[in-house]
Scaffold this active site. Sequence first.
Site, mmCIF file in Angstrom:
data_model
loop_
_atom_site.group_PDB
_atom_site.id
_atom_site.type_symbol
_atom_site.label_atom_id
_atom_site.label_comp_id
_atom_site.label_asym_id
_atom_site.label_seq_id
_atom_site.Cartn_x
_atom_site.Cartn_y
_atom_site.Cartn_z
ATOM 1 N N ASN A 70 10.573 -35.566 35.052
ATOM 2 C CA ASN A 70 10.172 -36.466 33.959
ATOM 3 C C ASN A 70 8.877 -37.192 34.304
ATOM 4 O O ASN A 70 8.639 -37.569 35.453
ATOM 5 C CB ASN A 70 11.303 -37.419 33.554
ATOM 6 C CG ASN A 70 11.866 -38.248 34.679
ATOM 7 O OD1 ASN A 70 11.908 -37.806 35.816
ATOM 8 N ND2 ASN A 70 12.286 -39.451 34.385
ATOM 9 N N CYS B 207 10.626 -35.670 29.187
ATOM 10 C CA CYS B 207 11.791 -35.377 30.021
ATOM 11 C C CYS B 207 11.503 -34.170 30.913
ATOM 12 O O CYS B 207 10.684 -33.297 30.577
ATOM 13 C CB CYS B 207 12.996 -35.023 29.148
ATOM 14 S SG CYS B 207 13.645 -36.394 28.203
ATOM 15 N N GLU C 194 13.269 -31.552 31.469
ATOM 16 C CA GLU C 194 13.609 -30.249 30.879
ATOM 17 C C GLU C 194 12.472 -29.708 30.022
ATOM 18 O O GLU C 194 12.156 -28.511 30.048
ATOM 19 C CB GLU C 194 14.869 -30.371 30.010
ATOM 20 C CG GLU C 194 16.130 -30.726 30.771
ATOM 21 C CD GLU C 194 16.357 -32.228 30.932
ATOM 22 O OE1 GLU C 194 15.360 -32.995 30.938
ATOM 23 O OE2 GLU C 194 17.518 -32.632 31.050
ATOM 24 N N CYS D 184 15.899 -32.641 24.246
ATOM 25 C CA CYS D 184 15.826 -31.500 25.168
ATOM 26 C C CYS D 184 16.801 -30.398 24.763
ATOM 27 O O CYS D 184 16.512 -29.210 24.923
ATOM 28 C CB CYS D 184 16.094 -31.949 26.601
ATOM 29 S SG CYS D 184 14.732 -32.935 27.232
HETATM 30 N N1 THU Z 1 15.305 -37.976 31.107
HETATM 31 C C1 THU Z 1 15.063 -36.674 31.417
HETATM 32 O O1 THU Z 1 14.068 -36.328 32.058
HETATM 33 N N2 THU Z 1 15.958 -35.755 30.991
HETATM 34 C C2 THU Z 1 17.102 -36.057 30.287
HETATM 35 O O2 THU Z 1 17.782 -35.135 29.838
HETATM 36 C C3 THU Z 1 17.486 -37.432 30.078
HETATM 37 C C4 THU Z 1 16.440 -38.448 30.356
HETATM 38 C C5 THU Z 1 14.332 -38.974 31.547
HETATM 39 C C6 THU Z 1 13.557 -39.617 30.424
HETATM 40 C C7 THU Z 1 13.158 -40.932 31.054
HETATM 41 O O3 THU Z 1 11.951 -40.728 31.783
HETATM 42 C C8 THU Z 1 14.276 -41.233 32.031
HETATM 43 O O4 THU Z 1 14.977 -40.021 32.220
HETATM 44 C C9 THU Z 1 15.248 -42.309 31.553
HETATM 45 O O5 THU Z 1 15.690 -42.020 30.271
#
Ligand code: THU
Length: 162
Positions: A62, A73, A75, A115
């Site tokens: 992320n 995110c 993903e 995602c």
């Molecule tokens: N986040 C992800 O990278 N993937 C997910 O599926 C859930 C959330 C990240 C987004 C943000 O930078 C942090 O986690 C907190 O929400």
Amino acid sequence: MQKQDFSFSFEVYDSIDELTEQDAWLLSEAREVTQHAYAPYSHFQVGAIARLDNGEIVAGSNQENASFPVGLCAERVLLASAASLFPKVPVDTIAISYHNELGESKHPISPCGMCRQSLLEYESRVDHPIRIILGGLEGKVYIIERASMLLPLSFTSHDLTA
Ligand code: THU
């Protein structure tokens, strides 16, 4: 009126030690990749690693921004990289892990709604299911057979033409 049910099964493992060698390697790489996250605002570092159909490995983490909605995110960073580096090559399996600087990392987290929609699109654009391995830095591990199972009654390209 009719009622329709939706259900799906997924595998639950007590720890990474119960996985096959290949899956355990992928999850341990996802744990490592959490360190490449840029998450100074949430302090929640997510790492994703994919094995593609051609054997290549692609990572994502992320990437946040002072303007919060701009953040991405792990993903979706991974899927955009895979599509750019290896266009049209199916993604076989993605392992997702996280490091929560403010808490624990002992249970699997699953992809957010946005995602899930992106994973679904990727499955359909290369016509190949994406297996998902979910696990924290320790603890139980979930394996889901195909990403689209996480998004029932989804909106897809078919809805645009129907
Ligand atoms: N986040 C992800 O990278 N993937 C997910 O599926 C859930 C959330 C990240 C987004 C943000 O930078 C942090 O986690 C907190 O929400």
